[in-house]
Structure formats: C-alpha cells, structure tokens
Design a protein around this motif. Structure first.
Motif, PDB file in Angstrom:
ATOM      1  N   ALA A  60       7.658   2.256  -0.093  1.00  0.00           N
ATOM      2  CA  ALA A  60       6.684   3.236   0.377  1.00  0.00           C
ATOM      3  C   ALA A  60       5.841   3.776  -0.771  1.00  0.00           C
ATOM      4  CB  ALA A  60       7.405   4.383   1.092  1.00  0.00           C
ATOM      5  N   VAL A  61       6.474   4.092  -1.905  1.00  0.00           N
ATOM      6  CA  VAL A  61       5.733   4.623  -3.056  1.00  0.00           C
ATOM      7  C   VAL A  61       4.787   3.555  -3.609  1.00  0.00           C
ATOM      8  CG1 VAL A  61       5.951   5.462  -5.410  1.00  0.00           C
ATOM      9  CG2 VAL A  61       7.489   6.323  -3.639  1.00  0.00           C
ATOM     10  N   SER A  62       5.261   2.304  -3.699  1.00  0.00           N
ATOM     11  CA  SER A  62       4.402   1.227  -4.194  1.00  0.00           C
ATOM     12  C   SER A  62       3.210   1.014  -3.269  1.00  0.00           C
ATOM     13  CB  SER A  62       5.207  -0.068  -4.325  1.00  0.00           C
ATOM     14  OG  SER A  62       6.270   0.078  -5.240  1.00  0.00           O
ATOM     15  N   GLY A  63       3.473   1.060  -1.976  1.00  0.00           N
ATOM     16  CA  GLY A  63       2.386   0.884  -1.025  1.00  0.00           C
ATOM     17  C   GLY A  63       1.379   2.015  -1.085  1.00  0.00           C
ATOM     18  N   PHE A  64       1.884   3.242  -1.199  1.00  0.00           N
ATOM     19  CA  PHE A  64       1.000   4.406  -1.218  1.00  0.00           C
ATOM     20  C   PHE A  64       0.116   4.430  -2.460  1.00  0.00           C
ATOM     21  CE2 PHE A  64       0.247   8.947  -2.203  1.00  0.00           C
ATOM     22  CZ  PHE A  64      -0.461   9.298  -1.065  1.00  0.00           C
ATOM     23  N   THR A  65       0.669   4.057  -3.594  1.00  0.00           N
ATOM     24  CA  THR A  65      -0.075   4.174  -4.852  1.00  0.00           C
ATOM     25  C   THR A  65      -0.899   2.934  -5.196  1.00  0.00           C
ATOM     26  OG1 THR A  65       1.885   3.408  -6.068  1.00  0.00           O
ATOM     27  CG2 THR A  65       1.573   5.793  -5.822  1.00  0.00           C
ATOM     28  N   MET A  66      -0.408   1.727  -4.785  1.00  0.00           N
ATOM     29  CA  MET A  66      -1.072   0.510  -5.252  1.00  0.00           C
ATOM     30  C   MET A  66      -1.553  -0.440  -4.158  1.00  0.00           C
ATOM     31  SD  MET A  66       1.162  -0.562  -8.613  1.00  0.00           S
ATOM     32  CE  MET A  66       2.734  -0.467  -7.776  1.00  0.00           C
ATOM     33  N   GLU A  67      -1.117  -0.233  -2.911  1.00  0.00           N
ATOM     34  CA  GLU A  67      -1.450  -1.235  -1.897  1.00  0.00           C
ATOM     35  C   GLU A  67      -2.134  -0.645  -0.669  1.00  0.00           C
ATOM     36  OE1 GLU A  67       1.959  -4.574  -2.607  1.00  0.00           O
ATOM     37  OE2 GLU A  67       2.615  -2.664  -1.769  1.00  0.00           O
ATOM     38  N   ARG A  68      -1.479   0.248   0.001  1.00  0.00           N
ATOM     39  CA  ARG A  68      -2.098   0.827   1.183  1.00  0.00           C
ATOM     40  C   ARG A  68      -1.820   2.326   1.255  1.00  0.00           C
ATOM     41  NH1 ARG A  68       2.518  -2.021   3.265  1.00  0.00           N
ATOM     42  NH2 ARG A  68       3.883  -0.566   4.343  1.00  0.00           N
ATOM     43  N   LEU A 103      -8.843  -0.666  -3.763  1.00  0.00           N
ATOM     44  CA  LEU A 103      -8.655  -2.112  -3.918  1.00  0.00           C
ATOM     45  C   LEU A 103      -7.228  -2.547  -3.589  1.00  0.00           C
ATOM     46  CD1 LEU A 103     -10.641  -2.733  -7.228  1.00  0.00           C
ATOM     47  CD2 LEU A 103     -11.409  -3.084  -4.874  1.00  0.00           C
ATOM     48  N   GLY A 104      -6.376  -1.607  -3.181  1.00  0.00           N
ATOM     49  CA  GLY A 104      -4.975  -1.913  -2.916  1.00  0.00           C
ATOM     50  C   GLY A 104      -4.743  -2.994  -1.876  1.00  0.00           C
ATOM     51  N   PRO A 105      -5.369  -2.900  -0.671  1.00  0.00           N
ATOM     52  CA  PRO A 105      -5.138  -3.943   0.332  1.00  0.00           C
ATOM     53  C   PRO A 105      -5.519  -5.342  -0.154  1.00  0.00           C
ATOM     54  CG  PRO A 105      -6.127  -2.006   1.353  1.00  0.00           C
ATOM     55  CD  PRO A 105      -6.150  -1.761  -0.123  1.00  0.00           C
ATOM     56  N   LEU A 139      -5.486  -6.374  -3.265  1.00  0.00           N
ATOM     57  CA  LEU A 139      -4.481  -6.772  -4.244  1.00  0.00           C
ATOM     58  C   LEU A 139      -3.200  -7.223  -3.560  1.00  0.00           C
ATOM     59  CD1 LEU A 139      -3.435  -6.964  -7.148  1.00  0.00           C
ATOM     60  CD2 LEU A 139      -2.787  -4.549  -6.986  1.00  0.00           C
ATOM     61  N   ALA A 140      -2.764  -6.483  -2.543  1.00  0.00           N
ATOM     62  CA  ALA A 140      -1.550  -6.848  -1.815  1.00  0.00           C
ATOM     63  C   ALA A 140      -1.709  -8.217  -1.159  1.00  0.00           C
ATOM     64  CB  ALA A 140      -1.232  -5.789  -0.762  1.00  0.00           C
ATOM     65  N   PHE A 141      -2.888  -8.471  -0.594  1.00  0.00           N
ATOM     66  CA  PHE A 141      -3.138  -9.761   0.054  1.00  0.00           C
ATOM     67  C   PHE A 141      -3.045 -10.898  -0.964  1.00  0.00           C
ATOM     68  CE2 PHE A 141      -5.963 -13.166   1.430  1.00  0.00           C
ATOM     69  CZ  PHE A 141      -5.535 -13.387   2.727  1.00  0.00           C
ATOM     70  N   CYS A 142      -3.651 -10.721  -2.128  1.00  0.00           N
ATOM     71  CA  CYS A 142      -3.632 -11.774  -3.162  1.00  0.00           C
ATOM     72  C   CYS A 142      -2.218 -12.030  -3.670  1.00  0.00           C
ATOM     73  CB  CYS A 142      -4.554 -11.393  -4.319  1.00  0.00           C
ATOM     74  SG  CYS A 142      -6.308 -11.388  -3.898  1.00  0.00           S
ATOM     75  N   VAL A 143      -1.452 -10.958  -3.869  1.00  0.00           N
ATOM     76  CA  VAL A 143      -0.080 -11.123  -4.352  1.00  0.00           C
ATOM     77  C   VAL A 143       0.759 -11.885  -3.336  1.00  0.00           C
ATOM     78  CG1 VAL A 143       2.031  -9.882  -4.963  1.00  0.00           C
ATOM     79  CG2 VAL A 143      -0.162  -9.101  -5.840  1.00  0.00           C
ATOM     80  N   MET A 144       0.654 -11.527  -2.059  1.00  0.00           N
ATOM     81  CA  MET A 144       1.412 -12.234  -1.024  1.00  0.00           C
ATOM     82  C   MET A 144       0.969 -13.684  -0.910  1.00  0.00           C
ATOM     83  SD  MET A 144       2.023  -9.588   2.151  1.00  0.00           S
ATOM     84  CE  MET A 144       0.290  -9.257   2.429  1.00  0.00           C
ATOM     85  N   LEU A 145      -0.322 -13.930  -1.101  1.00  0.00           N
ATOM     86  CA  LEU A 145      -0.853 -15.282  -0.958  1.00  0.00           C
ATOM     87  C   LEU A 145      -0.274 -16.222  -1.999  1.00  0.00           C
ATOM     88  CD1 LEU A 145      -2.920 -16.968   0.668  1.00  0.00           C
ATOM     89  CD2 LEU A 145      -4.620 -16.356  -1.052  1.00  0.00           C
ATOM     90  N   PHE A 146      -0.058 -15.725  -3.208  1.00  0.00           N
ATOM     91  CA  PHE A 146       0.417 -16.578  -4.286  1.00  0.00           C
ATOM     92  C   PHE A 146       1.921 -16.450  -4.538  1.00  0.00           C
ATOM     93  CE2 PHE A 146      -4.123 -16.119  -5.250  1.00  0.00           C
ATOM     94  CZ  PHE A 146      -4.473 -17.449  -5.400  1.00  0.00           C
ATOM     95  N   SER A 147       2.593 -15.653  -3.740  1.00  0.00           N
ATOM     96  CA  SER A 147       4.044 -15.524  -3.876  1.00  0.00           C
ATOM     97  C   SER A 147       4.734 -16.593  -3.040  1.00  0.00           C
ATOM     98  CB  SER A 147       4.498 -14.136  -3.423  1.00  0.00           C
ATOM     99  OG  SER A 147       5.907 -14.070  -3.332  1.00  0.00           O
ATOM    100  N   GLY A 148       5.734 -17.234  -3.612  1.00  0.00           N
ATOM    101  CA  GLY A 148       6.438 -18.290  -2.884  1.00  0.00           C
ATOM    102  C   GLY A 148       7.173 -17.788  -1.665  1.00  0.00           C
ATOM    103  N   THR A 149       7.570 -16.512  -1.660  1.00  0.00           N
ATOM    104  CA  THR A 149       8.278 -15.941  -0.517  1.00  0.00           C
ATOM    105  C   THR A 149       7.462 -14.853   0.176  1.00  0.00           C
ATOM    106  OG1 THR A 149       9.412 -14.462  -2.074  1.00  0.00           O
ATOM    107  CG2 THR A 149      10.593 -16.449  -1.380  1.00  0.00           C
ATOM    108  N   GLY A 150       6.152 -14.826  -0.066  1.00  0.00           N
ATOM    109  CA  GLY A 150       5.280 -13.885   0.622  1.00  0.00           C
ATOM    110  C   GLY A 150       5.514 -12.443   0.238  1.00  0.00           C
ATOM    111  N   LYS A 151       5.959 -12.187  -0.980  1.00  0.00           N
ATOM    112  CA  LYS A 151       6.247 -10.816  -1.390  1.00  0.00           C
ATOM    113  C   LYS A 151       4.987 -10.097  -1.839  1.00  0.00           C
ATOM    114  CE  LYS A 151      11.064 -11.082  -2.847  1.00  0.00           C
ATOM    115  NZ  LYS A 151      12.000 -10.562  -3.868  1.00  0.00           N
ATOM    116  N   ARG A 152       4.908  -8.803  -1.501  1.00  0.00           N
ATOM    117  CA  ARG A 152       3.878  -7.945  -2.067  1.00  0.00           C
ATOM    118  C   ARG A 152       4.486  -7.187  -3.234  1.00  0.00           C
ATOM    119  NH1 ARG A 152       4.330  -2.609  -0.484  1.00  0.00           N
ATOM    120  NH2 ARG A 152       5.554  -2.135   1.394  1.00  0.00           N
TER     121      ARG A 152
END
Length: 280
Positions: free
Chosen positions: A135-143, A151-153, A155-168
């Motif tokens: 929740a804290v990571s999402g609030f401060t850096m993603e959503r 720019l959080g959303p 960034l979260a999309f790009c991280v999930m896109l390039f993560s092998g397990t879809g992690k944000r």
C-alpha cells in the motif's frame, strides 16, 4: 522418453487450449518446506483491469468524502482545505488497499472481480506487513504515485511488463506475487488415436489393461503439460513400461511414447463403446 514428453505435451496443450486463450504464465514456487508448487501468474491485462476498477472505487469514495466534508465543515481557510485533501488522499488511497488486502487475504474489489489474489513469494497468504508495504509503495510511487508527479501508473505498467512474474514495485518490496485464482473450466479430455498406430491398435490384446491403469494413463495425458518436466518424464516412462508389459503385440519400432499411450486409451474406449452398442 524425451521426444515423448515434448510431443505429448504439445498435443495435450492443443487439446485444452482449443477454443480458449491462455490465462497466463506458470511460475514454479518453492515453499519453506522445499515443496515445489506451480502457480498461474496473473496476466498483465487482467491486472490492469483490476487496478482500474480499484482506482475507480477509490476515486469515487474520495470524491464523495471530499464533497460531504466540505459541505459539513465549510472550510474557507486554504490551509485547512489543503490539509483535508491530503488527509483524505492518505485515508482512501492508502487505507483502501491496506484494509482490503489484509481483511480479504490478498484481494481487493478489483482483484475479486478479475479472479486474482496476492500471495507471498512462497505461495502463502499475505499478512498485514506485506499489505502495508504494498500500500505504501503504491501510494508513493505507483498509484497515484505522489512522489513521481503522476508518472506512477506508467512506471508500474513498465515494471510489470518487464518482470518475469508480473511484479510491480510494491510486489518486489513486499515479496509478493499476484496469481490467477479463478481459472476458466477446462474442456473435457478427448482421447486421440494417431493414424500411424490405428492398424496396430486394432489388433491389440487389451485384456490385461485394467481400469486402474487406463485411469492413470488418462489422468497423465490430460495433465502432462502442467507437470514438472522431471516428474512428467518419470511418470510417463513408468506408465509406458507398465503398459507394454500388458499388451501384445508390441508397438511399431520408433513409435513415440505419448502416441502409444494415447492409442491404447482410444482403442480401449472404442471397443467399450462398440460393446455397449451391441448390448443395446
């Protein structure tokens, strides 16, 4: 058995995937007891939809509370109004995911709608600590990403896109992963008689092939592409050895193991259907 495994797995996958799309990748998770589990990782589109639903719910609650409190309090002071906005942002966009994922054990309204759940990296249920980090990571850096100026959303999309397990980012910080909990029902397994073995199967003596062995072969063929490769190799070889000890004549030289198992299963079913038709 090597060619057997790859060819059979491709065929079994085609049977199950007919008429439906793939639900996502499968990741092998090793638990604290050294047990290997295969979890179906949530696809990016389903996570995006779930996040959009949650964001819509949070935005609606935020707008409603802001309107109601503004009318009740009638804040004319700019500093007080700013404090109210920040307090509501913190309450809604931090409190919503924290409360939901803690109480519902890794689910929010959006995740429930899409059949998703957050679990720990060892496949166990998340606790308050993991929910808080997410929740804290999402609030401060993603959503909404207050520290990244909106720019959080992205960034979260790009991280999930390039993560092998879809992690944000929140998943990486908390040691969690989002899995597909609700999976569409699989179509029934259909036996298949390879044309190259049709002549051999027609003259087989199947009297020694009992229901227990036939059921084991059927279960193996229907689930082969979901098994660990090492386990699939071992179980397939054992079934094939057991089967060849019970049928005559032996299969043609060079026949793939998966084709032999499938041919025997299909021929056994064909004879049983013919017997029932004759009885009627």
């Amino acid at each position: 058995m090597g060619p057997y495994v790859s060819a059979q797995a491709r065929w079994a996958g085609r049977v199950r995937d007919r008429g439906q799309g793939r639900l996502g990748g499968v990741a092998q998770i090793v638990t604290g007891e050294a047990v290997a589990l295969e979890l179906r990782i949530a696809q990016l589109p389903s996570r995006v939809v779930a996040a959009a639903l949650d964001f819509g719910a949070m935005g609606s609650v935020y707008a409603l509370l802001l309107t109601v409190l503004d009318r009740l309090l009638g804040l004319a002071d700019e500093a007080a109004a700013t404090a109210l906005v920040l307090a509501l942002l913190l309450l809604v966009f931090l409190g919503y995911p924290l409360t939901m994922e803690t109480v519902l054990r890794g689910r929010t309204l959006g995740k429930m709608a899409m059949g998703l759940r957050v679990v720990r990296d060892d496949a166990g249920p998340i606790t308050f600590r993991q929910a808080l980090v997410r929740a804290v990571s999402g609030f401060t850096m993603e959503r909404p990403g207050l520290l990244l100026l909106g720019l959080g959303p992205a960034l979260a999309f790009c991280v999930m896109l390039f993560s092998g397990t879809g992690k944000r980012i929140g998943d990486m910080a908390a040691g969690t992963v989002v899995i597909q909990e609700r999976i569409a029902p699989q179509p029934p397994f259909a036996t298949y008689l390879p044309p190259s073995l049709a002549g051999w199967a027609a003259v087989l003596d199947l009297t020694a092939v009992d229901d227990s062995l036939a059921l084991g072969i059927r279960q193996f063929l229907s689930r082969a592409n979901r098994l660990d490769p090492v386990a699939r190799e071992g179980v397939g070889r054992q079934l094939l050895t057991d089967l060849l000890a019970r049928v005559t004549p032996p299969p043609p030289p060079g026949a793939p193991g998966w084709a032999v198992l499938s041919a025997v299963l299909a021929e056994r079913r064909r004879r049983e259907e013919r017997r029932l038709q004759g009885a009627r």
